[in-house]
Design a protein around this motif. Structure first.
Motif, short mmCIF file in Angstrom:
data_model
loop_
_atom_site.label_atom_id
_atom_site.label_comp_id
_atom_site.label_asym_id
_atom_site.label_seq_id
_atom_site.Cartn_x
_atom_site.Cartn_y
_atom_site.Cartn_z
N SER A 1 8.25 52.15 16.42
CA SER A 1 8.30 51.73 14.95
C SER A 1 7.27 50.60 15.00
N GLU A 2 6.91 50.39 13.31
CA GLU A 2 6.16 49.76 13.58
C GLU A 2 6.52 47.68 12.85
N ALA A 3 8.09 48.18 13.51
CA ALA A 3 8.94 46.68 14.04
C ALA A 3 8.59 46.59 15.09
N GLU A 4 8.92 47.52 15.64
CA GLU A 4 8.26 47.11 17.57
C GLU A 4 7.25 47.00 17.60
N LYS A 5 6.22 47.87 17.60
CA LYS A 5 4.97 46.95 17.36
C LYS A 5 4.98 45.46 17.25
N ALA A 6 5.35 45.39 15.66
CA ALA A 6 4.73 43.86 15.22
C ALA A 6 6.00 42.53 16.82
N ILE A 7 7.07 42.94 17.04
CA ILE A 7 8.14 42.12 17.82
C ILE A 7 6.90 41.77 18.89
N GLY A 8 6.58 43.08 19.45
CA GLY A 8 6.04 43.56 20.85
C GLY A 8 4.96 42.60 21.03
N LEU A 9 4.02 42.29 19.85
CA LEU A 9 3.01 42.13 19.35
C LEU A 9 2.71 40.37 19.27
N TYR A 10 3.57 40.38 18.79
CA TYR A 10 4.16 38.64 18.63
C TYR A 10 4.67 38.13 19.86
N THR A 11 5.22 39.10 20.20
CA THR A 11 5.84 38.29 21.76
C THR A 11 5.07 38.06 22.92
N LYS A 12 3.98 39.01 22.76
CA LYS A 12 2.69 39.05 23.41
C LYS A 12 1.70 38.17 23.25
N VAL A 13 1.90 37.21 21.84
CA VAL A 13 0.91 36.38 21.70
C VAL A 13 0.82 35.15 22.05
N ARG A 14 2.06 35.05 21.41
CA ARG A 14 3.33 33.69 21.39
C ARG A 14 2.76 33.49 22.82
N ASP A 15 3.31 34.31 23.97
CA ASP A 15 3.38 33.90 25.43
C ASP A 15 2.03 34.32 25.47
N GLY A 16 0.79 34.80 25.39
CA GLY A 16 0.16 34.79 26.61
C GLY A 16 -1.27 34.17 26.15
N TYR A 17 -0.99 32.87 25.41
CA TYR A 17 -1.69 31.86 24.57
C TYR A 17 -1.27 30.64 25.31
N LEU A 18 -1.29 29.89 25.57
CA LEU A 18 -0.75 28.71 25.62
C LEU A 18 -1.05 27.31 24.89
N TYR A 19 -0.16 26.75 24.11
CA TYR A 19 -0.34 26.40 22.82
C TYR A 19 -0.76 24.75 22.86
N ASP A 20 -2.00 24.82 22.68
CA ASP A 20 -2.59 23.01 22.33
C ASP A 20 -3.00 22.48 21.24
N PRO A 21 -2.56 21.99 20.09
CA PRO A 21 -2.93 21.69 19.19
C PRO A 21 -3.99 20.58 19.02
N ASP B 1 2.10 36.02 7.96
CA ASP B 1 3.11 36.59 6.82
C ASP B 1 2.49 38.55 7.01
N VAL B 2 3.75 38.63 7.52
CA VAL B 2 3.58 40.60 8.40
C VAL B 2 4.48 41.68 7.38
N ARG B 3 4.22 42.92 6.94
CA ARG B 3 4.82 43.74 5.87
C ARG B 3 5.45 44.76 6.53
N LEU B 4 6.49 44.61 7.01
CA LEU B 4 7.04 45.74 7.58
C LEU B 4 8.64 46.11 5.97
N ASP B 5 8.39 47.39 6.34
CA ASP B 5 9.51 48.59 5.25
C ASP B 5 9.22 48.07 4.47
N GLY B 6 8.62 47.42 3.55
CA GLY B 6 8.33 47.10 2.27
C GLY B 6 8.37 45.04 1.94
N ASN B 7 8.99 44.84 2.42
CA ASN B 7 8.65 43.66 3.11
C ASN B 7 8.08 42.24 3.81
N TRP B 8 7.76 41.65 2.95
CA TRP B 8 6.86 40.26 3.65
C TRP B 8 7.88 40.01 4.64
N LEU B 9 7.16 39.20 5.82
CA LEU B 9 8.49 38.25 6.87
C LEU B 9 8.05 37.52 7.16
#
Length: 211
Positions: A30-50, A123-131
């Motif tokens: 689903s779109e939500a599953e794709k968004a969740i998976g990609l979010y986690t991949k980007v969150r953990d795949g690139y280490l935070y460096d400010p 901001d991501v739009r899923l099921d008609g809502n911006w999250l």
């Protein structure tokens, strides 16, 4: 506005972004599953460096950022947005100012403040809502800071963590600069120069800073 189109910065047709999202081009998801998976991949795949600041617009292209092992909050958000749009999911950049209340010694030393600006999120739009989703802090960093990593469930906003596991204040939002269809590099450069003028010569416009 169109939050699905590729832009100069959200250049998701580039092979680097297509490689990043390849695993999620699955019609069984689903779109939500794709968004969740990609979010986690980007969150953990690139280490935070400010502690990296660029005044070069070319360096804010998602295809360039996706090649790096680390990224600050804006950079990681750009990569995530490009990937989401590449999967046909509307997404846009949100900027603001936040305060970090934990592990601030180096922030104070380098920035002269524990306020970080511009802070980037998505901001991501899923099921008609911006999250809202914030991929900034990778799980391994959160473990070191005794903070639960931010999860995104595809149904509710996922903000920065207000407190750590012991209840001490962690992150606090100070200002919301709004959302943007593309990356407002001129605005970001102006913002960082106004808040941290001691870091660099403001007459220079095309520089890299590793603090």
């Amino acid at each position: 506005m169109n939050y699905l189109q590729p832009t100069f910065y959200f250049d998701y047709t580039h092979e680097n972004i297509q490689r990043l999202i390849a695993a999620f081009k699955d019609d069984s998801l689903s779109e939500a599953e794709k968004a969740i998976g990609l979010y986690t991949k980007v969150r953990d795949g690139y280490l935070y460096d400010p502690y990296h600041i660029s005044l070069n617009p070319e360096n804010y292209r998602a295809s360039s950022l996706a090649e790096k092992p680390t990224g600050n909050c804006v950079e990681k958000s750009i990569v995530l947005i490009a990937g989401l749009r590449g999967l046909g999911i509307p997404a846009r950049l949100r900027l603001g100012k936040v305060v970090n209340h934990i592990a601030v010694e180096r922030l104070m030393e380098k920035f002269g403040s524990n306020a970080l600006t511009p802070h980037g999120s998505v901001d991501v739009r899923l099921d008609g809502n911006w999250l809202k989703m914030s991929p900034a802090f990778n799980a391994s960093l959160c473990e070191k800071l005794n903070v639960a990593p931010l999860e995104f469930d595809g149904k509710t906003d996922s903000y920065l963590q207000a407190h750590n596991a012991e209840g001490s204040r962690f992150m606090e939002y100070l200002e919301d600069y709004g959302h943007f269809e593309d990356v407002p590099v001129a605005f970001m450069i102006k913002n960082v120069k106004e808040h941290y003028p001691h870091i660099f010569d403001t007459d220079q416009n095309d520089l890299e800073f590793k603090l």
